[in-house]
Design a protein around this motif. Structure first.
Motif, PDB file in Angstrom:
ATOM      1  N   LEU A 158       0.829  -1.211   0.000  1.00  0.00           N
ATOM      2  CA  LEU A 158       0.000   0.000   0.000  1.00  0.00           C
ATOM      3  C   LEU A 158       0.861   1.257   0.000  1.00  0.00           C
ATOM      4  O   LEU A 158       0.431   2.316  -0.469  1.00  0.00           O
ATOM      5  CB  LEU A 158      -0.933   0.017   1.218  1.00  0.00           C
ATOM      6  CG  LEU A 158      -2.129  -0.931   1.180  1.00  0.00           C
ATOM      7  CD1 LEU A 158      -2.889  -0.877   2.495  1.00  0.00           C
ATOM      8  CD2 LEU A 158      -3.054  -0.604   0.019  1.00  0.00           C
ATOM      9  N   VAL A 159       2.078   1.134   0.541  1.00  0.00           N
ATOM     10  CA  VAL A 159       3.017   2.259   0.533  1.00  0.00           C
ATOM     11  C   VAL A 159       3.878   2.225  -0.728  1.00  0.00           C
ATOM     12  O   VAL A 159       3.994   3.216  -1.461  1.00  0.00           O
ATOM     13  CB  VAL A 159       3.925   2.234   1.787  1.00  0.00           C
ATOM     14  CG1 VAL A 159       4.952   3.369   1.730  1.00  0.00           C
ATOM     15  CG2 VAL A 159       3.100   2.334   3.054  1.00  0.00           C
ATOM     16  N   GLN A 160       4.471   1.044  -1.020  1.00  0.00           N
ATOM     17  CA  GLN A 160       5.468   0.960  -2.088  1.00  0.00           C
ATOM     18  C   GLN A 160       4.909   1.226  -3.489  1.00  0.00           C
ATOM     19  O   GLN A 160       5.447   2.060  -4.236  1.00  0.00           O
ATOM     20  CB  GLN A 160       6.149  -0.409  -2.080  1.00  0.00           C
ATOM     21  CG  GLN A 160       7.274  -0.499  -3.112  1.00  0.00           C
ATOM     22  CD  GLN A 160       7.810  -1.909  -3.282  1.00  0.00           C
ATOM     23  OE1 GLN A 160       7.077  -2.889  -3.168  1.00  0.00           O
ATOM     24  NE2 GLN A 160       9.095  -2.013  -3.557  1.00  0.00           N
ATOM     25  N   PHE A 161       3.849   0.530  -3.859  1.00  0.00           N
ATOM     26  CA  PHE A 161       3.410   0.596  -5.261  1.00  0.00           C
ATOM     27  C   PHE A 161       2.760   1.919  -5.645  1.00  0.00           C
ATOM     28  O   PHE A 161       3.058   2.447  -6.729  1.00  0.00           O
ATOM     29  CB  PHE A 161       2.543  -0.610  -5.606  1.00  0.00           C
ATOM     30  CG  PHE A 161       3.381  -1.827  -5.881  1.00  0.00           C
ATOM     31  CD1 PHE A 161       3.854  -2.089  -7.153  1.00  0.00           C
ATOM     32  CD2 PHE A 161       3.749  -2.678  -4.848  1.00  0.00           C
ATOM     33  CE1 PHE A 161       4.663  -3.185  -7.404  1.00  0.00           C
ATOM     34  CE2 PHE A 161       4.560  -3.769  -5.083  1.00  0.00           C
ATOM     35  CZ  PHE A 161       5.021  -4.025  -6.363  1.00  0.00           C
ATOM     36  N   PRO A 162       1.892   2.515  -4.812  1.00  0.00           N
ATOM     37  CA  PRO A 162       1.423   3.858  -5.164  1.00  0.00           C
ATOM     38  C   PRO A 162       2.565   4.872  -5.232  1.00  0.00           C
ATOM     39  O   PRO A 162       2.565   5.753  -6.105  1.00  0.00           O
ATOM     40  CB  PRO A 162       0.441   4.195  -4.027  1.00  0.00           C
ATOM     41  CG  PRO A 162      -0.052   2.871  -3.563  1.00  0.00           C
ATOM     42  CD  PRO A 162       1.140   1.959  -3.663  1.00  0.00           C
TER      43      PRO A 162
END
Length: 274
Positions: A158-162
């Motif tokens: 939820l943090v990395q890909f966006p």
């Protein structure tokens, strides 16, 4: 999602997974031993840093392939591709990453269990660890920590890909063209480092649960009691044990993983179009 995109995501994800897991395996071993309940040196220290690599090698390709196929499929269904979809892109990327992790963990967790137990007991082999786990706990033993792994991976993704998609969009707009693979890799490195630090406590809990002896309180798989125990016995430093090698591992891993994925996927799509 078209067939050519499906194949490109499948092969690109699998190749990226193999590249990053095998290249950075020693750092992952050190991180696991730092988080082990028995302590770094009793868990093996710097000896046998490639212990458990067969398990990682077998699981790397299908694990990463499953993630990226799911990720790209959900993005496509949500309509997150294209300039017209900028307002829905962040939520779509979060949903796609979450679904990708849930599917990928069905493959990742058994290989992680075998790999981490072998890393923490370097005298044993991956095969003997697999047999011992099946004999003592059955198939359920291979999925020990599935819930904690998913609960760790989803916040991470939820943090990395966006962030990765946002950094790419921002850089692409400034450059005025689609980014090269190495530029996507740099975006992946920064996004991975930030996500790695934020989710280290969940990673500590997951490691403790996977390494716990059958029948112990940690083996129940409940994250909160494990985190409370770590806080009580080792304080904040315990919750962020292994954060430096984890950030180093995942930052370098983000560079290799996402860069390799973009390179292979684009190459396959270009060859198909040609």
């Amino acid at each position: 999602m078209e067939r050519r995109e499906f194949v490109a995501s499948l092969v690109g994800g699998g190749c990226a997974g193999m590249c990053v897991d095998l290249t950075l395996f020693p750092l992952d071993t050190i991180k696991t031993r730092l988080q082990s309940q028995q302590g770094f040196y009793k868990a093996g220290g710097f000896r046998g840093v490639y212990a458990g690599v067969p398990s990682a090698a077998i699981g790397a390709f299908p694990n990463a392939a499953a993630f990226f196929v799911t990720y790209e499929c959900v993005k496509s269904v949500c309509g997150a591709n294209g300039e017209a979809a900028l307002h829905v892109a962040p939520a779509a990327h979060m949903l796609a990453a979450s679904m990708g992790e849930i599917v990928a963990c069905l493959i990742r967790v058994p290989t992680e269990v075998v790999k981490q137990r072998t890393q923490a007991t370097p005298a044993s082999s991956s095969y003997s660890t697999l047999l011992a786990t099946l004999k003592a706990e059955g198939i359920r033993g291979l999925y020990r920590g599935y819930g904690s792994t998913v609960l760790r991976e989803i916040p991470f993704s939820l943090v990395q890909f966006p962030l990765w998609e946002y950094f790419k969009t921002l850089w692409s707009q400034r450059e005025g063209h689609t980014l090269h693979s190495w530029q996507s890799a740099v975006c992946g490195a920064f996004a991975g480092a930030i996500a790695a630090f934020v989710t280290t406590p969940l990673d500590v809990a997951k490691t403790r649960i996977m390494l716990a002896k059958a029948g112990s309180s940690a083996a129940s798989g409940k994250i909160l009691p494990v985190l409370c125990d770590v806080w009580r016995t080792r304080g904040p430093a315990g919750l962020f044990a292994g954060s430096v090698p984890r950030m180093t591992f995942i930052s370098a891993g983000g560079f290799i993983f996402l860069g390799a994925y973009e390179k292979v996927r684009r190459t396959l799509l270009t060859q198909h179009d040609a």
